[in-house]
Design a protein around this motif. Structure first.
Motif, mmCIF file in Angstrom:
data_model
loop_
_atom_site.group_PDB
_atom_site.id
_atom_site.type_symbol
_atom_site.label_atom_id
_atom_site.label_comp_id
_atom_site.label_asym_id
_atom_site.label_seq_id
_atom_site.Cartn_x
_atom_site.Cartn_y
_atom_site.Cartn_z
ATOM 1 N N LEU A 71 0.868 -1.175 0.000
ATOM 2 C CA LEU A 71 0.000 0.000 0.000
ATOM 3 C C LEU A 71 0.908 1.228 0.000
ATOM 4 O O LEU A 71 1.764 1.372 0.866
ATOM 5 N N ALA A 72 0.752 2.087 -1.007
ATOM 6 C CA ALA A 72 1.673 3.217 -1.164
ATOM 7 C C ALA A 72 0.967 4.549 -1.002
ATOM 8 O O ALA A 72 -0.138 4.747 -1.524
ATOM 9 N N GLU A 73 1.604 5.470 -0.280
ATOM 10 C CA GLU A 73 1.114 6.848 -0.199
ATOM 11 C C GLU A 73 1.466 7.568 -1.500
ATOM 12 O O GLU A 73 2.587 7.472 -1.974
ATOM 13 N N GLY A 74 0.516 8.316 -2.050
ATOM 14 C CA GLY A 74 0.817 9.145 -3.218
ATOM 15 C C GLY A 74 1.511 10.431 -2.799
ATOM 16 O O GLY A 74 1.355 10.900 -1.675
ATOM 17 N N LEU A 75 2.297 10.992 -3.715
ATOM 18 C CA LEU A 75 2.973 12.265 -3.463
ATOM 19 C C LEU A 75 2.373 13.353 -4.345
ATOM 20 O O LEU A 75 1.604 13.075 -5.263
ATOM 21 N N GLU A 76 2.773 14.604 -4.105
ATOM 22 C CA GLU A 76 2.346 15.704 -4.967
ATOM 23 C C GLU A 76 3.052 15.576 -6.326
ATOM 24 O O GLU A 76 4.102 14.951 -6.432
ATOM 25 N N LEU A 77 2.468 16.216 -7.359
ATOM 26 C CA LEU A 77 2.946 16.003 -8.729
ATOM 27 C C LEU A 77 4.006 16.998 -9.197
ATOM 28 O O LEU A 77 4.458 16.939 -10.334
ATOM 29 N N GLY A 78 4.434 17.932 -8.312
ATOM 30 C CA GLY A 78 5.415 18.941 -8.732
ATOM 31 C C GLY A 78 6.827 18.387 -8.812
ATOM 32 O O GLY A 78 7.172 17.437 -8.113
ATOM 33 N N GLY A 79 7.659 18.984 -9.684
ATOM 34 C CA GLY A 79 9.074 18.616 -9.788
ATOM 35 C C GLY A 79 9.248 17.135 -10.066
ATOM 36 O O GLY A 79 8.539 16.547 -10.885
ATOM 37 N N ILE A 80 10.172 16.511 -9.364
ATOM 38 C CA ILE A 80 10.474 15.103 -9.576
ATOM 39 C C ILE A 80 9.339 14.209 -9.025
ATOM 40 O O ILE A 80 9.249 13.023 -9.359
ATOM 41 N N GLY A 81 8.434 14.821 -8.235
ATOM 42 C CA GLY A 81 7.267 14.084 -7.731
ATOM 43 C C GLY A 81 6.441 13.503 -8.873
ATOM 44 O O GLY A 81 5.867 12.419 -8.746
#
Ligand code: TXA
Ligand code: MG
Length: 351
Positions: free
Chosen positions: A323-333
């Motif tokens: 189960l993975a937490e999503g990250l924000e989509l900015g930069g290398i995200g």
């Protein structure tokens, strides 16, 4: 058997590099470090040698490869009429994690381009990769050095796990830096299109070019049935560890909440649960799960560096589900989320 050569990253032994380059020139396969991930190299001008890459990886033969060059002159040998845009990007970002898709010159083997009339070129920012290409004296065709469908390798040990006995040699110079593959940018269309997000970000490219588009596949949007993707690599399941991956997206607080609930349910059902957590949330999940952390939410470059290695670690723990937490989509995200969405069998939007 596969030879393992340990080399110093900054100052690789010219004798070892020479031997590795000989293998490439003679049509063999050598895995080598780059600043993104480890690559599996073959002589990019020799179709039979390149066919060996597909065999070793178990890769579908219509998924084209990147030609790696040591300098701009070598790039011009592959694409004599480089556009002004290509030249500008090369000056700004090479050597570095930016792959340019350009018109191909006659004579590039079918096996490299998968039958397309374009070719992907990049100059890696790694002394060992550059020394190898220079010594080989030919462009080096190289995909990531994993078995097809597995997470890309960021260490020589990962390459051994996947390809030991199937390739001639591995150059080991320690962990690759960025941890995710290069950005692939299509320059054969009116407005350049990002086919795969990577080390050079959407923001950096937009600043350099004014306008850059993003292929719908970047965020895992499904294409209509009758449409084929521009980057053939995008249609294959990818980066998948043995365990099923479920990705949880939304506000960090809601993500912790709904990921935690799912963990509880799965544990109660007797499943082995792995959690890919951000540093700030790692202590917030039910006991009994295996939590690995990808660094703080504010610094997605840490997540990029460890993501593939953590996916492999979950397999070693033999978890049933990740189960993975999503990250924000900015930069290398954006690149991290592209890999996670493509690894995921299910994406949960948390409210
Ligand atoms: O960082 C990287 O790019 C690593 C290191 C080893 O350089 N290489 C890498 O290669 O990731 P590979 O083969 O795993 O991914 C190459 C991607 C695939 O998605 C492929 O479909 C796309 O580039 N590609 C290659 N040639 C193309 C072309 N002519 N047109 C469109 N996409 C292309
Ligand atoms: Mg790959």
């Amino acid at each position: 058997t596969t030879k393992l050569w340990v080399v110093d990253k900054k100052n690789p032994d010219p004798y070892i590099i020479g031997q590795a380059a000989d293998i490439i020139r003679r049509g063999g396969l050598v895995a080598f470090p780059t600043e993104t991930v480890y690559g599996l190299g073959a002589n990019g001008l020799n179709g039979a040698a390149v066919a060996g890459i597909y065999r070793a990886k178990g890769r579908p033969s219509d998924n084209p490869l990147i030609l790696h060059v040591a300098d701009k002159r070598m790039a011009e040998g592959i694409c004599p009429q480089l556009s002004e845009t290509a030249k500008k990007l090369m000056a700004l970002f090479w050597p570095g994690p930016l792959t340019l898709v350009v018109p191909k010159k006659a004579g590039i083997p079918e096996e490299v381009t998968g039958g397309l009339n374009t070719v992907a070129i990049r100059m890696p920012d790694h002394p060992v990769a550059l020394a190898l290409i220079r010594a080989a004296g030919v462009p080096v065709a190289a995909p990531s050095a994993n078995r097809s469908g597995r997470p890309s390798p960021t260490t020589a040990a990962h390459v051994q796990q996947d390809l030991q006995g199937r390739i001639d040699a591995i150059l080991d110079a320690g962990p690759a830096g960025l941890g995710l593959e290069s950005t692939v940018l299509d320059l054969t269309v009116e407005t350049p299109v990002i086919l795969r997000p990577g080390g050079i970000t959407f923001e950096q490219l937009t600043e350099a070019l004014g306008k850059v588009l993003m292929d719908p596949s970047v965020l895992g949007e499904k294409l209509p049935e009758n449409q084929s993707p521009r980057s053939p690599g995008m249609k294959y399941a990818h980066y998948a560890p043995a365990a099923k991956v479920v990705l949880f997206e939304g506000e960090p607080k809601s993500v912790v909440q709904c990921l935690g609930v799912r963990t509880g349910e799965l544990l109660a059902g007797g499943e082995r649960v792995g959690i890919l957590a951000t540093e700030e949330n790692q202590g917030r999940y039910p006991k009994g799960s295996i939590v690995l952390t990808m660094g703080p939410r504010e610094n997605p470059s840490e997540a990029a560096a460890v993501l593939f290695s953590l996916l492999r670690q979950f397999d070693e723990h033999q978890v049933d589900v990740i189960l993975a937490e999503g990250l924000e989509l900015g930069g290398i995200g954006l690149a991290v989320m592209n890999r996670l969405r493509r690894a995921a069998a299910e994406v949960v939007k948390c409210e």
